[in-house]
Design a protein around this motif. Structure first.
Motif, PDB file in Angstrom:
ATOM      1  N   ARG A  33     -55.686  53.784  -9.086  1.00  0.00           N
ATOM      2  CA  ARG A  33     -56.646  54.472  -8.220  1.00  0.00           C
ATOM      3  C   ARG A  33     -56.934  54.966  -7.160  1.00  0.00           C
ATOM      4  O   ARG A  33     -57.926  55.625  -5.511  1.00  0.00           O
ATOM      5  CB  ARG A  33     -57.340  52.791  -6.760  1.00  0.00           C
ATOM      6  CG  ARG A  33     -56.720  51.802  -7.773  1.00  0.00           C
ATOM      7  CD  ARG A  33     -57.416  50.710  -6.771  1.00  0.00           C
ATOM      8  NE  ARG A  33     -57.578  49.051  -7.708  1.00  0.00           N
ATOM      9  CZ  ARG A  33     -57.468  48.528  -7.274  1.00  0.00           C
ATOM     10  NH1 ARG A  33     -57.270  47.586  -5.316  1.00  0.00           N
ATOM     11  NH2 ARG A  33     -57.588  47.138  -7.887  1.00  0.00           N
ATOM     12  N   LEU A  34     -55.993  56.313  -7.104  1.00  0.00           N
ATOM     13  CA  LEU A  34     -56.052  57.137  -6.779  1.00  0.00           C
ATOM     14  C   LEU A  34     -56.851  58.958  -7.160  1.00  0.00           C
ATOM     15  O   LEU A  34     -57.103  58.335  -8.011  1.00  0.00           O
ATOM     16  CB  LEU A  34     -54.254  57.648  -6.683  1.00  0.00           C
ATOM     17  CG  LEU A  34     -53.255  56.958  -5.842  1.00  0.00           C
ATOM     18  CD1 LEU A  34     -51.756  58.240  -6.501  1.00  0.00           C
ATOM     19  CD2 LEU A  34     -53.539  57.163  -5.099  1.00  0.00           C
ATOM     20  N   SER A  35     -57.167  59.262  -6.199  1.00  0.00           N
ATOM     21  CA  SER A  35     -58.423  60.490  -6.317  1.00  0.00           C
ATOM     22  C   SER A  35     -57.359  61.675  -6.756  1.00  0.00           C
ATOM     23  O   SER A  35     -56.330  61.595  -6.939  1.00  0.00           O
ATOM     24  CB  SER A  35     -59.037  61.258  -5.312  1.00  0.00           C
ATOM     25  OG  SER A  35     -58.180  61.753  -4.497  1.00  0.00           O
ATOM     26  N   LEU A  37     -57.717  64.614  -6.337  1.00  0.00           N
ATOM     27  CA  LEU A  37     -57.176  65.230  -5.073  1.00  0.00           C
ATOM     28  C   LEU A  37     -55.616  64.752  -5.069  1.00  0.00           C
ATOM     29  O   LEU A  37     -54.704  65.299  -4.136  1.00  0.00           O
ATOM     30  CB  LEU A  37     -57.727  66.043  -4.281  1.00  0.00           C
ATOM     31  CG  LEU A  37     -58.954  66.893  -4.108  1.00  0.00           C
ATOM     32  CD1 LEU A  37     -60.323  66.512  -3.314  1.00  0.00           C
ATOM     33  CD2 LEU A  37     -58.744  68.033  -4.613  1.00  0.00           C
ATOM     34  N   GLN A  38     -55.715  63.032  -4.776  1.00  0.00           N
ATOM     35  CA  GLN A  38     -54.208  62.976  -4.369  1.00  0.00           C
ATOM     36  C   GLN A  38     -53.067  62.847  -4.772  1.00  0.00           C
ATOM     37  O   GLN A  38     -52.188  63.075  -5.346  1.00  0.00           O
ATOM     38  CB  GLN A  38     -54.445  60.890  -4.248  1.00  0.00           C
ATOM     39  CG  GLN A  38     -55.102  60.937  -2.855  1.00  0.00           C
ATOM     40  CD  GLN A  38     -55.766  59.263  -2.746  1.00  0.00           C
ATOM     41  OE1 GLN A  38     -56.341  59.077  -3.644  1.00  0.00           O
ATOM     42  NE2 GLN A  38     -55.674  58.794  -1.570  1.00  0.00           N
ATOM     43  N   THR A  39     -53.764  63.173  -6.537  1.00  0.00           N
ATOM     44  CA  THR A  39     -52.628  62.643  -8.235  1.00  0.00           C
ATOM     45  C   THR A  39     -51.931  64.517  -7.693  1.00  0.00           C
ATOM     46  O   THR A  39     -50.668  64.745  -8.079  1.00  0.00           O
ATOM     47  CB  THR A  39     -52.836  62.467  -9.300  1.00  0.00           C
ATOM     48  OG1 THR A  39     -54.115  62.789  -9.286  1.00  0.00           O
ATOM     49  CG2 THR A  39     -53.122  61.031  -9.213  1.00  0.00           C
ATOM     50  N   GLU A  40     -52.801  65.464  -7.055  1.00  0.00           N
ATOM     51  CA  GLU A  40     -52.282  66.431  -7.252  1.00  0.00           C
ATOM     52  C   GLU A  40     -51.684  67.640  -5.576  1.00  0.00           C
ATOM     53  O   GLU A  40     -51.042  68.035  -6.331  1.00  0.00           O
ATOM     54  CB  GLU A  40     -53.751  67.196  -7.501  1.00  0.00           C
ATOM     55  CG  GLU A  40     -54.598  67.597  -8.982  1.00  0.00           C
ATOM     56  CD  GLU A  40     -55.731  68.100  -9.112  1.00  0.00           C
ATOM     57  OE1 GLU A  40     -56.353  68.409  -7.689  1.00  0.00           O
ATOM     58  OE2 GLU A  40     -56.143  67.682  -9.858  1.00  0.00           O
ATOM     59  N   GLY A  41     -52.218  66.580  -5.150  1.00  0.00           N
ATOM     60  CA  GLY A  41     -51.321  66.802  -3.571  1.00  0.00           C
ATOM     61  C   GLY A  41     -51.798  67.433  -2.480  1.00  0.00           C
ATOM     62  O   GLY A  41     -50.985  67.926  -2.014  1.00  0.00           O
ATOM     63  N   ALA A  42     -53.736  67.466  -3.009  1.00  0.00           N
ATOM     64  CA  ALA A  42     -54.079  68.541  -1.535  1.00  0.00           C
ATOM     65  C   ALA A  42     -54.431  67.474  -0.694  1.00  0.00           C
ATOM     66  O   ALA A  42     -54.404  68.062  -0.225  1.00  0.00           O
ATOM     67  CB  ALA A  42     -55.269  68.781  -2.788  1.00  0.00           C
ATOM     68  N   VAL A  43     -54.357  66.578  -1.280  1.00  0.00           N
ATOM     69  CA  VAL A  43     -54.706  65.396  -0.402  1.00  0.00           C
ATOM     70  C   VAL A  43     -53.682  64.111   0.129  1.00  0.00           C
ATOM     71  O   VAL A  43     -53.329  64.020  -0.757  1.00  0.00           O
ATOM     72  CB  VAL A  43     -56.452  65.026   0.044  1.00  0.00           C
ATOM     73  CG1 VAL A  43     -56.814  65.749   0.223  1.00  0.00           C
ATOM     74  CG2 VAL A  43     -55.925  63.850  -1.164  1.00  0.00           C
ATOM     75  N   CYS A  44     -52.730  63.813   1.235  1.00  0.00           N
ATOM     76  CA  CYS A  44     -52.193  63.018   1.535  1.00  0.00           C
ATOM     77  C   CYS A  44     -53.049  61.042   0.822  1.00  0.00           C
ATOM     78  O   CYS A  44     -53.847  60.978   0.348  1.00  0.00           O
ATOM     79  CB  CYS A  44     -52.853  62.501   3.151  1.00  0.00           C
ATOM     80  SG  CYS A  44     -51.319  60.703   3.480  1.00  0.00           S
ATOM     81  N   VAL A  45     -51.952  61.222  -0.125  1.00  0.00           N
ATOM     82  CA  VAL A  45     -51.871  60.368  -1.199  1.00  0.00           C
ATOM     83  C   VAL A  45     -51.760  57.921  -0.376  1.00  0.00           C
ATOM     84  O   VAL A  45     -53.141  57.470  -1.243  1.00  0.00           O
ATOM     85  CB  VAL A  45     -50.644  59.719  -1.713  1.00  0.00           C
ATOM     86  CG1 VAL A  45     -49.640  58.715  -1.334  1.00  0.00           C
ATOM     87  CG2 VAL A  45     -50.869  58.343  -3.321  1.00  0.00           C
ATOM     88  N   TRP A  46     -51.976  58.429   0.907  1.00  0.00           N
ATOM     89  CA  TRP A  46     -52.283  57.665   1.540  1.00  0.00           C
ATOM     90  C   TRP A  46     -53.528  57.353   1.876  1.00  0.00           C
ATOM     91  O   TRP A  46     -54.864  56.175   2.306  1.00  0.00           O
ATOM     92  CB  TRP A  46     -51.259  56.793   2.697  1.00  0.00           C
ATOM     93  CG  TRP A  46     -49.761  56.347   1.631  1.00  0.00           C
ATOM     94  CD1 TRP A  46     -49.335  54.641   1.334  1.00  0.00           C
ATOM     95  CD2 TRP A  46     -48.264  57.076   1.956  1.00  0.00           C
ATOM     96  NE1 TRP A  46     -48.709  55.036   0.868  1.00  0.00           N
ATOM     97  CE2 TRP A  46     -48.353  56.174   0.689  1.00  0.00           C
ATOM     98  CE3 TRP A  46     -47.965  58.561   2.307  1.00  0.00           C
ATOM     99  CZ2 TRP A  46     -46.503  56.671   0.309  1.00  0.00           C
ATOM    100  CZ3 TRP A  46     -46.701  58.760   1.958  1.00  0.00           C
ATOM    101  CH2 TRP A  46     -46.449  58.268   1.210  1.00  0.00           C
ATOM    102  N   CYS A  47     -53.706  58.368   3.440  1.00  0.00           N
ATOM    103  CA  CYS A  47     -54.729  58.004   4.048  1.00  0.00           C
ATOM    104  C   CYS A  47     -55.989  59.065   3.240  1.00  0.00           C
ATOM    105  O   CYS A  47     -57.217  59.370   4.266  1.00  0.00           O
ATOM    106  CB  CYS A  47     -54.778  58.337   5.959  1.00  0.00           C
ATOM    107  SG  CYS A  47     -54.128  60.632   6.080  1.00  0.00           S
TER     108      CYS A  47
END
Length: 118
Positions: A33-35, A37-47
């Motif tokens: 369900r992660l975007s 950007l989340q899987t690439e580490g550009a944004v926080c995986v939680w928030c």
């Protein structure tokens, strides 16, 4: 806003890189369900907050959907909160900690929950 239950209930996906150290103890939300950007580490995986190098915590390379490696990162606040949640679960279930003999995982989680850094 991050959902604590999602991080705690999701199956633990441990980091494959030793570089993550104690951060490898923190479970991720459902990786399917992660975007991007989340899987690439550009944004926080939680928030989902945007991350910059000095505020991001590298959670280590982890297995992602369909065998693709992901590189999640978290903000200091979410790392602290997630470590605190995992700490409470750990001390209630760890046989070493229950005998009042803190283990290395407990010490690492306590440090992360207190400082937000390894």
């Amino acid at each position: 806003m991050r959902r604590i239950t999602a991080a705690v209930e999701a199956p633990a996906v441990r980091a494959t890189s030793s570089d993550a150290g104690p951060l490898a103890l923190l479970p991720l939300p459902n990786v399917r369900r992660l975007s991007g950007l989340q899987t690439e580490g550009a944004v926080c995986v939680w928030c989902g907050a945007s991350l910059v190098p000095h505020t991001a915590r590298d959670l280590g390379a982890r297995p992602g959907p369909d065998g693709v490696t992901i590189f999640p990162r978290g903000c200091a606040g979410c790392v602290r909160a997630t470590a605190s949640d995992v700490y409470r679960i750990h001390v209630a279930a760890c046989s070493t900690c229950l005998r009042n003999q803190p283990c290395t995982d407990r010490q690492a989680l306590c440090r992360l929950a207190s400082e937000g850094a390894p």
